[in-house]
Write an enzyme that holds these catalytic residues in place. Structure first.
Site, PDB file in Angstrom:
ATOM      1  N   CYS A 183       0.821  -1.227   0.000  1.00  0.00           N
ATOM      2  CA  CYS A 183       0.000   0.000   0.000  1.00  0.00           C
ATOM      3  C   CYS A 183       0.854   1.276   0.000  1.00  0.00           C
ATOM      4  O   CYS A 183       0.424   2.324  -0.485  1.00  0.00           O
ATOM      5  CB  CYS A 183      -0.940  -0.001   1.191  1.00  0.00           C
ATOM      6  SG  CYS A 183      -0.141  -0.417   2.747  1.00  0.00           S
TER       7      CYS A 183
ATOM      8  N   HIS B 124      -2.726   6.945   2.954  1.00  0.00           N
ATOM      9  CA  HIS B 124      -1.266   7.083   2.994  1.00  0.00           C
ATOM     10  C   HIS B 124      -0.860   8.261   2.114  1.00  0.00           C
ATOM     11  O   HIS B 124      -1.257   8.353   0.947  1.00  0.00           O
ATOM     12  CB  HIS B 124      -0.582   5.842   2.421  1.00  0.00           C
ATOM     13  CG  HIS B 124      -0.676   4.619   3.286  1.00  0.00           C
ATOM     14  ND1 HIS B 124      -1.245   4.591   4.533  1.00  0.00           N
ATOM     15  CD2 HIS B 124      -0.228   3.348   3.058  1.00  0.00           C
ATOM     16  CE1 HIS B 124      -1.153   3.359   5.036  1.00  0.00           C
ATOM     17  NE2 HIS B 124      -0.545   2.594   4.150  1.00  0.00           N
TER      18      HIS B 124
HETATM   19  N1  LIG Z   1      -4.268  -3.390   6.343  1.00  0.00           N
HETATM   20  C1  LIG Z   1      -3.798  -2.968   5.171  1.00  0.00           C
HETATM   21  O1  LIG Z   1      -3.971  -1.810   4.741  1.00  0.00           O
HETATM   22  C2  LIG Z   1      -3.029  -3.912   4.288  1.00  0.00           C
HETATM   23  C3  LIG Z   1      -2.634  -3.439   3.059  1.00  0.00           C
HETATM   24  C4  LIG Z   1      -1.989  -4.293   2.181  1.00  0.00           C
HETATM   25  C5  LIG Z   1      -1.734  -5.583   2.556  1.00  0.00           C
HETATM   26  N2  LIG Z   1      -2.109  -6.049   3.782  1.00  0.00           N
HETATM   27  C6  LIG Z   1      -1.805  -7.457   4.080  1.00  0.00           C
HETATM   28  O2  LIG Z   1      -3.027  -8.184   4.157  1.00  0.00           O
HETATM   29  C7  LIG Z   1      -2.886  -9.237   5.123  1.00  0.00           C
HETATM   30  C8  LIG Z   1      -3.977  -9.093   6.167  1.00  0.00           C
HETATM   31  O3  LIG Z   1      -3.857  -7.840   6.800  1.00  0.00           O
HETATM   32  P1  LIG Z   1      -4.993  -7.283   7.778  1.00  0.00           P
HETATM   33  O4  LIG Z   1      -4.605  -5.889   8.089  1.00  0.00           O
HETATM   34  O5  LIG Z   1      -6.346  -7.556   7.214  1.00  0.00           O
HETATM   35  O6  LIG Z   1      -4.745  -8.247   9.062  1.00  0.00           O
HETATM   36  P2  LIG Z   1      -5.733  -8.573  10.271  1.00  0.00           P
HETATM   37  O7  LIG Z   1      -6.770  -7.529  10.435  1.00  0.00           O
HETATM   38  O8  LIG Z   1      -4.863  -8.908  11.431  1.00  0.00           O
HETATM   39  O9  LIG Z   1      -6.497  -9.934   9.789  1.00  0.00           O
HETATM   40  C9  LIG Z   1      -5.798 -11.134   9.650  1.00  0.00           C
HETATM   41  C10 LIG Z   1      -6.680 -12.215   9.038  1.00  0.00           C
HETATM   42  O10 LIG Z   1      -5.877 -13.390   8.868  1.00  0.00           O
HETATM   43  C11 LIG Z   1      -6.579 -14.491   9.427  1.00  0.00           C
HETATM   44  N3  LIG Z   1      -5.642 -15.517   9.891  1.00  0.00           N
HETATM   45  C12 LIG Z   1      -4.720 -15.415  10.876  1.00  0.00           C
HETATM   46  N4  LIG Z   1      -4.083 -16.607  11.037  1.00  0.00           N
HETATM   47  C13 LIG Z   1      -4.625 -17.470  10.125  1.00  0.00           C
HETATM   48  C14 LIG Z   1      -4.420 -18.821   9.803  1.00  0.00           C
HETATM   49  N5  LIG Z   1      -3.520 -19.574  10.447  1.00  0.00           N
HETATM   50  N6  LIG Z   1      -5.169 -19.377   8.814  1.00  0.00           N
HETATM   51  C15 LIG Z   1      -6.082 -18.643   8.147  1.00  0.00           C
HETATM   52  N7  LIG Z   1      -6.347 -17.341   8.420  1.00  0.00           N
HETATM   53  C16 LIG Z   1      -5.624 -16.769   9.398  1.00  0.00           C
HETATM   54  C17 LIG Z   1      -7.374 -13.894  10.568  1.00  0.00           C
HETATM   55  O11 LIG Z   1      -8.400 -14.785  10.937  1.00  0.00           O
HETATM   56  P3  LIG Z   1      -8.925 -14.897  12.478  1.00  0.00           P
HETATM   57  O12 LIG Z   1      -9.855 -13.731  12.666  1.00  0.00           O
HETATM   58  O13 LIG Z   1      -9.646 -16.205  12.494  1.00  0.00           O
HETATM   59  O14 LIG Z   1      -7.730 -14.845  13.371  1.00  0.00           O
HETATM   60  C18 LIG Z   1      -7.877 -12.619   9.890  1.00  0.00           C
HETATM   61  O15 LIG Z   1      -8.968 -12.924   9.073  1.00  0.00           O
HETATM   62  C19 LIG Z   1      -1.464  -9.129   5.687  1.00  0.00           C
HETATM   63  O16 LIG Z   1      -0.616 -10.009   4.955  1.00  0.00           O
HETATM   64  C20 LIG Z   1      -1.103  -7.687   5.412  1.00  0.00           C
HETATM   65  O17 LIG Z   1       0.284  -7.521   5.278  1.00  0.00           O
HETATM   66  C21 LIG Z   1      -2.751  -5.241   4.655  1.00  0.00           C
END
Ligand SMILES: NC(=O)c1ccc[n+]([C@@H]2O[C@H](COP(=O)([O-])OP(=O)(O)OC[C@H]3O[C@@H](n4cnc5c(N)ncnc54)[C@H](OP(=O)(O)O)[C@@H]3O)[C@@H](O)[C@H]2O)c1
Length: 362
Positions: A157, A250
């Site tokens: 991002c 951002h």
């Molecule tokens: N936030 C942003 O702006 C952004 C931007 C670009 C990329 N990303 C990327 O997108 C990804 C998710 O980010 P986020 O901000 O959405 O994180 P988040 O809010 O912490 O959500 C994480 C997700 O992953 C799931 N998860 C965790 N452990 C798992 C497992 N062992 N098997 C299957 N699912 C699992 C969680 O499920 P539970 O609820 O069941 O724990 C939840 O649905 C990351 O790789 C991050 O780097 C984020």
């Protein structure tokens, strides 16, 4: 028109919730499976996100009572969908394995994760910039032994505002870029309620972000050679990435120089180039594409987070303050919505492109 059945892997997380809201009334896609970790599996989506729903719009009614599946039950999830979006918080090697398992189950993966961004035959697509990188999918399918399955990723991002702004100028000879980013807390999957230390604070460190900001653009501007994407080597980027007390959006402060000896465009010419720029997403009139990709603001105090982050449904890039610099040729400020254009929205747009180009059909 037939709607494609889609799944969201990581549906309970910050990006997953964004996918749910963006796909609720999508003209081409319909959510038929939600999956997350074993902690969430077996509960309804409503139960899973209770107390952690971070979107401004309500939980989509059509998904509230869907039972969340265990993402590791790949065959079960894959049987219900044509392809999946994936945004999970797991170790990189686990994510790589999970995404390849879905691809090998003939279920294409539109990934928000960084795990596969460095894989040479995985395209990292910004549809307005490098739509042609989709052609590498054939090589990837050969490596994986699949007919339909593959992984495609969207970039980090942090670079979603300045790479689009630099892109139409790169052909005119931009070869040096310095970008300082000021990144919102939703980029860490957080809200102010869940991260109160960020109120009235700034943290001058985001793990791994500077490397991604400097390296990923080189792949986006790379070219296909045989069975891989080769990074471009005609531009150098250096960056610093700071976490700031902003919920979404951002911003980047950017300095750029053109190669010695080339005729540099004037300020008016650059603004005209930005405002008239169209990519494949606009040519194909994809449902989530902004009508105008790059918007220039002439007011000295724009773009601002609150007034510009939702421009064109959060999918446009806002630019302002273009002026000469004492050390570089020019400097400017740009901004994009990190969980819309920078994450879930960018992945939905990538899926629309791949759908329009025939990569998601059997
Ligand atoms: N936030 C942003 O702006 C952004 C931007 C670009 C990329 N990303 C990327 O997108 C990804 C998710 O980010 P986020 O901000 O959405 O994180 P988040 O809010 O912490 O959500 C994480 C997700 O992953 C799931 N998860 C965790 N452990 C798992 C497992 N062992 N098997 C299957 N699912 C699992 C969680 O499920 P539970 O609820 O069941 O724990 C939840 O649905 C990351 O790789 C991050 O780097 C984020």
């Amino acid at each position: 028109m037939k709607k494609y059945k889609v799944g969201i892997i990581g549906a309970t997380g910050m990006v997953g919730q964004r996918f749910a809201t963006l796909l609720e009334n999508h003209p081409w896609f319909e959510v038929t499976a939600l999956a997350a970790s074993s902690r969430s599996a077996g509960k309804t989506y409503k139960e899973c996100v209770e107390g952690r729903w971070a979107m401004k719009t309500p939980l989509p009614a059509s998904m509230a009572d869907m039972v969340v599946m265990d993402a590791s039950e790949v065959e079960k999830v894959a049987a219900l969908v044509d392809f999946v979006f994936c945004a999970v918080d797991m170790k990189k090697d686990e994510i790589r394995a999970l995404e390849e398992a879905y691809a090998k189950a003939e279920c294409p993966v539109m990934s928000n994760n960084s795990a596969h961004r460095g894989t040479p035959d995985v395209p990292m697509i910004i549809p307005e910039i490098n739509a042609d990188h989709a052609k590498i999918i054939e090589s990837q399918r050969k490596r994986l032994g699949t007919k339909k399955g593959f992984v495609a990723v969207k970039s980090n991002c942090s670079l979603q505002s300045y790479v689009p702004a630099i892109h139409p100028l790169k052909a005119l000879g931009v070869d040096k870029v310095l970008a300082c980013t000021y990144q919102a807390i939703s980029g860490a999957g957080k809200t102010f309620e869940r991260w109160p230390e960020m109120v009235d604070n700034l943290i001058p460190y985001i793990g791994g972000e500077e490397e991604k900001s400097e390296q990923e653009p080189l792949k986006i501007w790379g070219h296909i050679e045989g069975d891989k994407i080769v990074n471009c080597d005609d531009i150098a980027i250096t960056s610093q990435c700071l976490r700031v007390p902003v919920s979404d959006g951002h911003t980047a402060a950017v300095f750029m120089s053109f190669k010695d000896g080339v005729e540099k465009p004037s300020i008016d010419e650059i603004i005209k180039i930005w405002e008239s720029y169209k990519g494949r997403a606009q040519e194909l009139e994809l449902p989530s594409a902004p009508k105008q990709f790059l918007h220039y603001f002439t007011e000295p105090d724009r773009p601002q987070i609150k007034s510009e982050r939702n421009l064109e449904n959060g999918m446009a890039i806002s630019i302002g303050r273009l002026r000469p610099d004492l050390q570089y040729d020019y400097k400017f400020v740009c901004m994009s919505h990190n969980t819309l254009r920078g994450a879930a929205g960018g992945a939905v747009l990538m899926a629309e492109l791949l759908c329009a180009e025939g990569y998601l059909d059997d």
